[in-house]
Design a protein around this motif. Structure first.
Motif, mmCIF file in Angstrom:
data_model
loop_
_atom_site.group_PDB
_atom_site.id
_atom_site.type_symbol
_atom_site.label_atom_id
_atom_site.label_comp_id
_atom_site.label_asym_id
_atom_site.label_seq_id
_atom_site.Cartn_x
_atom_site.Cartn_y
_atom_site.Cartn_z
ATOM 1 N N GLY A 35 -6.524 -8.060 1.792
ATOM 2 C CA GLY A 35 -6.384 -6.683 1.353
ATOM 3 C C GLY A 35 -5.515 -6.604 0.105
ATOM 4 O O GLY A 35 -4.619 -7.418 -0.093
ATOM 5 N N GLN B 181 -2.746 -6.135 -2.278
ATOM 6 C CA GLN B 181 -1.320 -6.135 -1.995
ATOM 7 C C GLN B 181 -0.644 -4.983 -2.715
ATOM 8 O O GLN B 181 -0.631 -4.935 -3.955
ATOM 9 C CB GLN B 181 -0.702 -7.474 -2.405
ATOM 10 C CG GLN B 181 -1.297 -8.669 -1.664
ATOM 11 C CD GLN B 181 -1.125 -8.547 -0.153
ATOM 12 O OE1 GLN B 181 -0.019 -8.343 0.337
ATOM 13 N NE2 GLN B 181 -2.219 -8.675 0.581
ATOM 14 N N GLU B 182 -0.111 -4.070 -1.972
ATOM 15 C CA GLU B 182 0.572 -2.912 -2.544
ATOM 16 C C GLU B 182 1.881 -2.700 -1.801
ATOM 17 O O GLU B 182 1.985 -2.980 -0.606
ATOM 18 C CB GLU B 182 -0.290 -1.644 -2.429
ATOM 19 C CG GLU B 182 -1.578 -1.698 -3.228
ATOM 20 C CD GLU B 182 -2.412 -0.446 -3.029
ATOM 21 O OE1 GLU B 182 -3.194 -0.126 -3.931
ATOM 22 O OE2 GLU B 182 -2.295 0.209 -1.980
ATOM 23 N N PHE C 277 -1.888 0.046 6.407
ATOM 24 C CA PHE C 277 -1.679 -0.151 4.973
ATOM 25 C C PHE C 277 -0.348 0.429 4.514
ATOM 26 O O PHE C 277 -0.124 0.610 3.325
ATOM 27 C CB PHE C 277 -2.834 0.467 4.180
ATOM 28 C CG PHE C 277 -4.170 -0.168 4.428
ATOM 29 C CD1 PHE C 277 -4.311 -1.546 4.409
ATOM 30 C CD2 PHE C 277 -5.285 0.606 4.697
ATOM 31 C CE1 PHE C 277 -5.546 -2.144 4.649
ATOM 32 C CE2 PHE C 277 -6.522 0.026 4.930
ATOM 33 C CZ PHE C 277 -6.654 -1.358 4.907
ATOM 34 N N SER D 68 -6.962 -1.154 1.274
ATOM 35 C CA SER D 68 -5.564 -0.844 0.993
ATOM 36 C C SER D 68 -5.448 0.665 0.901
ATOM 37 O O SER D 68 -6.441 1.391 1.046
ATOM 38 C CB SER D 68 -5.095 -1.494 -0.312
ATOM 39 O OG SER D 68 -5.625 -0.801 -1.428
#
Length: 349
Positions: free
Chosen positions: A32, A34-35, A272, A308
Motif C-alpha cells: 500500500g 506509504q503515507e 490506513f 491508502s
C-alpha cells in the motif's frame, strides 16, 4: 485452483447482480502507498459549522444548544411531503416516457455536539444513543400513511460528498420503496418461498461455519466482508437472529449494535490511519403495511479507499459499461480488517 488464483465472478444473493474478481492482479506482496498517519484534529466546536450547537444553519434556523443527539428536517430536502398541484402526471400507458410524483421527508441526525468526533471515537455509550435515535425516527416516520420506506444512511468524508465533518447521518423517508431495498426484498421473498427459510439466516450460517470473511462477532451481530463484496473493503453488519427491522431489537441488542459499529469503524480508521470515508445504510423491511416477514435487516458499509488514504477505487470503464470488478478478494480484505487493532490509532500516540 482457488479463488485467489484465477479470475471468477461472484453472485450477490441480495441483488442478483454479479461482480468480476481478478485476484491474479494482486499476486505481488501487499505494498500500500506509504503515507504518514492523518493526525488532523478538528476543534470540539466550530463557529462556522451549521450542525454545531447554537449555530445558525444555512436555511436560517438556529440549532438548540443540544448536549446529546439532535434531529431536524433538512433545510434543503431532496423530497417534499406534498407533491403539489404542478406535480408531473403519468404519461399514457403505452408511452416509453414514464414519470410519477414522489413525496417524502428528509431528516438530519446529529450524533453528538462534538464537532471533532466520528463513530469510531464516539464510544459505545454515545453510539447507543444514535441507535435509539434511529429507532425513534423509524417508528415515527414509518407509522405515517404517506411513507412506505425509511432509508437511514450516513455519508462520511468529503470523498463521499459529505461537506460537513460534524458527526451526522440522514434519513430519507419515501412514499414508495426505493430500487435497491425493493430488489433485496424481492430476492429475500423469492428465497423464502423456494426454501422455506431466510436468505440471510442461511447465508450467515455458511459464513460463520467458514469464518474466512468474518471480522468479529458479538452476542447479537456478525460483522463480515460479504462473499460478493464490490467495494474493496465493503462490509455488512448482520443480526444473528431474524429481525425484519430495527424496532425488533431489544435493549441488549441495541447495545450490541453500538458495540459492533464502533469496533468496525475503529478497524476502518486503523487500516490506513485516517478518518475512513464510506457510505453506510440500513436495509430493512418497508413500512407500507404489507407482509415483509422474509426481510432480515442488515447494514451495508461501502468505503471507496483501495490502497491508502489517497488511493481510491473508481467505478469507471468496464464497471460502468459491463459489471463491477475488483482485484482484492473478499477474503483478503477481511483478513486485513480482521488484523487491525480495536484501539484507535489516534488514541495510541
Amino acid at each position: 485452483m482457488t479463488f485467489e488464483d484465477t479470475p471468477h465472478r461472484r453472485l450477490n444473493q441480495l441483488t442478483g447482480e454479479w461482480v468480476l474478481v481478478s485476484p491474479h492482479r494482486t499476486k505481488r506482496p501487499w505494498q500500500g502507498q506509504q503515507e504518514a498517519p492523518d493526525m488532523t484534529m478538528l476543534p470540539e466546536y466550530d463557529a462556522d459549522c451549521y450542525l454545531c450547537p447554537g449555530n445558525v444553519r444555512a436555511g436560517g434556523a438556529v440549532n438548540p444548544s443540544y448536549t446529546d443527539t439532535f434531529v431536524f428536517t433538512n433545510d434543503f430536502a431532496a423530497l417534499l411531503p406534498d407533491a403539489g398541484d404542478d406535480a408531473p402526471t403519468h404519461f399514457p400507458k403505452d408511452s416509453l416516457l414514464v414519470a410519477e410524483p414522489e413525496t417524502g421527508l428528509c431528516r438530519v441526525l446529529c450524533y453528538s455536539p462534538r464537532h471533532d468526533l466520528t463513530l469510531a471515537r464516539l464510544g459505545t455509550g454515545t453510539a447507543r444513543k444514535v441507535v435509539d435515535l434511529w429507532c425513534e425516527e423509524f417508528q415515527t416516520l414509518g407509522a405515517r400513511d404517506d411513507i412506505g420506506y425509511v432509508q437511514i444512511f450516513e455519508n462520511r468524508g468529503s470523498v463521499m460528498g459529505c461537506s460537513n465533518p460534524h458527526p451526522h447521518g440522514q434519513i430519507w423517508a419515501t412514499r414508495t420503496v426505493p430500487m435497491y431495498p425493493a430488489t433485496e426484498g424481492t430476492r429475500q421473498a423469492a428465497f423464502a418461498r423456494k426454501h422455506d427459510s431466510c436468505l440471510l439466516c442461511d447465508y450467515l450460517a455458511v459464513e460463520r461455519e467458514r469464518g474466512e470473511r468474518i471480522l468479529f462477532e458479538n452476542d447479537a451481530f456478525v460483522v463480515l466482508v460479504p462473499f460478493w463484496a464490490t467495494w474493496p473493503f465493503e462490509t455488512m453488519i448482520v443480526p444473528k437472529h431474524h429481525m425484519s427491522n430495527i424496532l425488533e431489537m431489544d435493549t441488549d441488542c441495541r447495545d450490541a449494535l453500538a458495540d459492533a459499529m464502533v469496533r468496525l469503524n475503529i478497524r476502518y480508521d486503523n487500516l490506513f490511519q485516517t478518518s475512513f470515508p464510506y457510505s453506510m445504510g440500513i436495509h430493512q423491511a418497508p413500512t407500507d403495511g404489507a407482509d415483509h416477514a422474509p426481510w432480515h435487516f442488515h447494514i451495508h458499509y461501502y468505503p471507496p479507499l483501495l490502497r491508502s488514504r489517497s488511493v481510491k477505487k473508481f467505478m469507471v470503464g468496464y464497471e460502468m459499461m459491463a459489471m463491477p470488478q475488483r482485484d482484492l478478494t473478499a477474503e483478503s480484505a477481511a483478513k486485513r480488517l480482521r488484523d487491525q487493532s480495536e484501539q484507535h490509532y489516534l488514541e495510541t500516540r
